[in-house]
Design a protein around this motif. Structure first.
Motif, short mmCIF file in Angstrom:
data_model
loop_
_atom_site.label_atom_id
_atom_site.label_comp_id
_atom_site.label_asym_id
_atom_site.label_seq_id
_atom_site.Cartn_x
_atom_site.Cartn_y
_atom_site.Cartn_z
N PHE A 146 0.83 -1.20 0.00
CA PHE A 146 0.00 0.00 0.00
C PHE A 146 0.87 1.26 0.00
CE2 PHE A 146 -2.28 3.40 2.28
CZ PHE A 146 -3.39 3.52 1.45
N SER A 147 1.94 1.25 0.82
CA SER A 147 2.84 2.41 0.87
C SER A 147 3.45 2.68 -0.49
CB SER A 147 3.94 2.16 1.91
OG SER A 147 3.41 2.07 3.21
N TYR A 148 3.90 1.61 -1.16
CA TYR A 148 4.54 1.81 -2.46
C TYR A 148 3.54 2.11 -3.56
CZ TYR A 148 9.29 1.06 -0.99
OH TYR A 148 10.51 1.23 -0.41
N TYR A 149 2.32 1.67 -3.39
CA TYR A 149 1.27 2.07 -4.34
C TYR A 149 1.07 3.59 -4.28
CZ TYR A 149 -3.48 3.07 -5.89
OH TYR A 149 -4.58 3.64 -6.50
N LYS A 150 1.00 4.12 -3.07
CA LYS A 150 0.84 5.57 -2.91
C LYS A 150 2.10 6.32 -3.37
CE LYS A 150 -2.41 7.03 -1.17
NZ LYS A 150 -3.73 7.40 -1.75
N ILE A 151 3.27 5.73 -3.09
CA ILE A 151 4.53 6.35 -3.51
C ILE A 151 4.62 6.44 -5.03
CG2 ILE A 151 7.03 5.96 -3.65
CD1 ILE A 151 6.86 4.87 -0.77
N ILE A 152 4.32 5.33 -5.70
CA ILE A 152 4.39 5.31 -7.16
C ILE A 152 3.37 6.27 -7.76
CG2 ILE A 152 4.03 3.87 -9.21
CD1 ILE A 152 5.19 1.53 -7.57
N SER A 153 2.18 6.33 -7.17
CA SER A 153 1.17 7.26 -7.66
C SER A 153 1.65 8.70 -7.55
CB SER A 153 -0.13 7.09 -6.85
OG SER A 153 -0.65 5.79 -7.01
N SER A 154 2.34 9.04 -6.46
CA SER A 154 2.86 10.39 -6.28
C SER A 154 4.02 10.67 -7.24
CB SER A 154 3.34 10.59 -4.84
OG SER A 154 2.28 10.48 -3.93
N ILE A 155 4.88 9.66 -7.45
CA ILE A 155 6.03 9.86 -8.34
C ILE A 155 5.60 10.07 -9.78
CG2 ILE A 155 8.02 8.65 -9.34
CD1 ILE A 155 8.56 7.46 -6.60
N LEU A 156 4.54 9.39 -10.19
CA LEU A 156 4.06 9.55 -11.57
C LEU A 156 3.58 10.97 -11.86
CD1 LEU A 156 2.10 6.20 -12.09
CD2 LEU A 156 4.34 6.83 -13.01
N ARG A 157 3.25 11.72 -10.83
CA ARG A 157 2.81 13.11 -11.02
C ARG A 157 3.98 14.10 -11.02
NH1 ARG A 157 -1.39 11.28 -7.41
NH2 ARG A 157 -0.30 12.23 -5.63
N ILE A 158 5.19 13.59 -10.73
CA ILE A 158 6.38 14.45 -10.72
C ILE A 158 6.91 14.59 -12.14
CG2 ILE A 158 8.76 14.65 -9.85
CD1 ILE A 158 7.90 13.02 -7.43
N PRO A 159 7.43 15.76 -12.53
CA PRO A 159 8.06 15.91 -13.85
C PRO A 159 9.15 14.86 -14.06
CG PRO A 159 7.81 18.05 -12.80
CD PRO A 159 7.40 17.02 -11.78
N SER A 160 9.33 14.45 -15.30
CA SER A 160 10.20 13.31 -15.62
C SER A 160 11.61 13.45 -15.05
CB SER A 160 10.27 13.11 -17.13
OG SER A 160 10.75 14.30 -17.76
N GLY A 161 12.14 14.65 -14.94
CA GLY A 161 13.50 14.84 -14.47
C GLY A 161 13.71 14.43 -13.03
N GLY A 162 12.66 14.50 -12.19
CA GLY A 162 12.84 14.22 -10.77
C GLY A 162 12.34 12.87 -10.34
N LYS A 163 11.79 12.08 -11.27
CA LYS A 163 11.21 10.79 -10.88
C LYS A 163 12.27 9.82 -10.37
CE LYS A 163 7.19 10.93 -13.94
NZ LYS A 163 6.50 10.31 -15.10
N TYR A 164 13.35 9.69 -11.13
CA TYR A 164 14.37 8.72 -10.75
C TYR A 164 15.01 9.10 -9.42
CZ TYR A 164 18.68 6.05 -10.66
OH TYR A 164 19.71 5.25 -10.27
N LYS A 165 15.33 10.39 -9.25
CA LYS A 165 15.97 10.85 -8.01
C LYS A 165 15.07 10.59 -6.81
CE LYS A 165 18.14 14.86 -5.87
NZ LYS A 165 18.49 16.30 -6.01
N THR A 166 13.77 10.80 -6.96
CA THR A 166 12.83 10.60 -5.86
C THR A 166 12.71 9.12 -5.50
OG1 THR A 166 11.56 12.53 -6.56
CG2 THR A 166 10.47 10.99 -5.07
N PHE A 167 12.58 8.26 -6.52
CA PHE A 167 12.37 6.85 -6.26
C PHE A 167 13.67 6.14 -5.86
CE2 PHE A 167 11.39 2.40 -7.43
CZ PHE A 167 10.22 2.26 -6.70
N SER A 168 14.83 6.75 -6.16
CA SER A 168 16.10 6.10 -5.83
C SER A 168 16.28 5.90 -4.33
CB SER A 168 17.27 6.93 -6.39
OG SER A 168 17.31 8.20 -5.76
N THR A 169 15.62 6.75 -3.53
CA THR A 169 15.72 6.59 -2.07
C THR A 169 15.01 5.33 -1.60
OG1 THR A 169 13.73 7.92 -1.69
CG2 THR A 169 15.82 9.09 -1.76
N CYS A 170 14.15 4.75 -2.44
CA CYS A 170 13.41 3.54 -2.07
C CYS A 170 14.07 2.27 -2.58
CB CYS A 170 11.99 3.61 -2.64
SG CYS A 170 11.04 5.06 -2.15
N GLY A 171 15.06 2.40 -3.46
CA GLY A 171 15.64 1.23 -4.10
C GLY A 171 16.23 0.23 -3.13
N SER A 172 17.02 0.71 -2.17
CA SER A 172 17.65 -0.18 -1.21
C SER A 172 16.61 -0.90 -0.36
CB SER A 172 18.60 0.59 -0.30
OG SER A 172 19.63 1.21 -1.05
#
Length: 322
Positions: A230-256
């Motif tokens: 559920f947390s990652y569903y909400k996270i991904i939904s929020s990231i999809l609304r971010i401009p393309s340049g900041g998506k990877y940087k935002t989601f990279s904190t969740c990779g580990s």
């Protein structure tokens, strides 16, 4: 004198019930029966254990000594590393001693203690991974209120609740296992006292045992996984609304965190699927080693190699030591 031995799938019939505390023995499974492999296995598991303990201690020390890492995310990570050290220390040292002494025996008290600690720290790992997913959810979905929501008081409370819930699960397991009656020696098909296998010994009330198993899987497995999803569903939904340049940087904190979640729950599911479906004891043993030994060893590498802040903190720590 011939000693009677029974497997976990056999229940005694027409035998006078006696209390297990009268001196029974459990026989754990050895990684290999080949005498020539014993020195190799001893060195291998000892090395893996030391790497796990030292790696997680480095993570804890780096977080403690670097003020830049005094944030909720790294506070939870340090507690996860501590839980991993305790988790691997409940099973691997006994296995190493057994390999060295060529013994499979563990006493009833020792088995019960090992099972109790195993449940506490395994459940603690799962609960902390869920709390860390919630932390990432708040950081990405509610960044402006992050410092207010994830206050030091809430972070401490979440860790405390995780620990108390884990202890509760352990105590209920112990209460059920204490119902086991004594029928000489028992073979356990893993290198540690697996809680699910010990519950299979409760022949007098298998219905209650099965109900508790399903309840435990729901509380300590399904609910945490659901919370993470559920947390990652909400996270991904929020990231999809971010401009393309900041998506990877935002989601990279969740990779580990995602990598550790997949490793922990993937190996845990593998252990119980193998024990339920496969008849191969060796395959089940390999799955158990992956879950109880390899996963805690890899966690420090995952967080240190994929996280720039951790790399920087570890480099500073190395410079201080040198």
């Amino acid at each position: 004198m011939i000693r009677e031995r029974r497997s976990l799938n056999e229940c005694p019939s027409n035998i006078e019930a006696q209390n297990l505390t009268h001196g029974p023995e459990f026989h754990l499974m050895m990684p290999s029966e080949d005498p020539e492999l014993q020195p190799v296995l001893f060195g291998l598991f000892l090395s893996m254990y030391l790497v796990t303990v030292l790696g997680n201690l480095l993570i804890i020390t780096a977080i403690t000594t670097d003020s830049h890492l005094h944030t909720p995310m790294y506070f939870f990570l340090s507690n996860l590393s501590l839980a991993d050290i305790c988790f691997v220390s409940t099973t691997v040292p006994k296995m190493i001693v057994n390999i060295q002494t060529h013994s499979k025996v563990i006493s009833y008290v020792g088995c019960l203690t090992q099972m109790s600690l195993y449940i506490i720290f395994a459940d603690m790992d799962g609960m902390l991974l869920t709390v860390m997913a919630y932390d990432r959810f708040v950081a990405i979905c509610h960044p402006l209120n992050y410092s207010v929501i994830m206050s030091p008081q809430l972070c401490g409370l979440l860790v405390l609740v995780s620990f108390l819930v884990s202890i509760l699960g352990s105590q209920v397991h112990i209460m059920l296992v204490l119902q086991i009656t004594y029928f000489k020696n028992v073979d356990i098909s893993t290198f540690y006292c697996d809680p699910s296998q010990l519950l299979d010994l409760i022949c007098s009330d298998s219905f209650s045992s099965n109900i508790f198993k399903y309840l435990a899987v729901t509380i300590y497995g399904f609910l945490p996984i659901s919370g993470i999803f559920f947390s990652y569903y909400k996270i991904i939904s929020s990231i999809l609304r971010i401009p393309s340049g900041g998506k990877y940087k935002t989601f990279s904190t969740c990779g580990s965190h995602l990598s550790v979640v997949c490793l922990f729950y993937g190996t845990a599911i593998g252990v119980y699927l193998h024990s339920a479906v496969s008849n191969s004891l060796r395959k089940s043993a390999v799955a158990s080693v992956m879950h109880t030994v390899v996963t805690p060893m890899l966690n420090p590498f995952i967080y240190s190699l994929r996280n720039k802040d951790m790399k920087s903190a570890l480099w500073k720590l190395q410079c201080r030591i040198i």
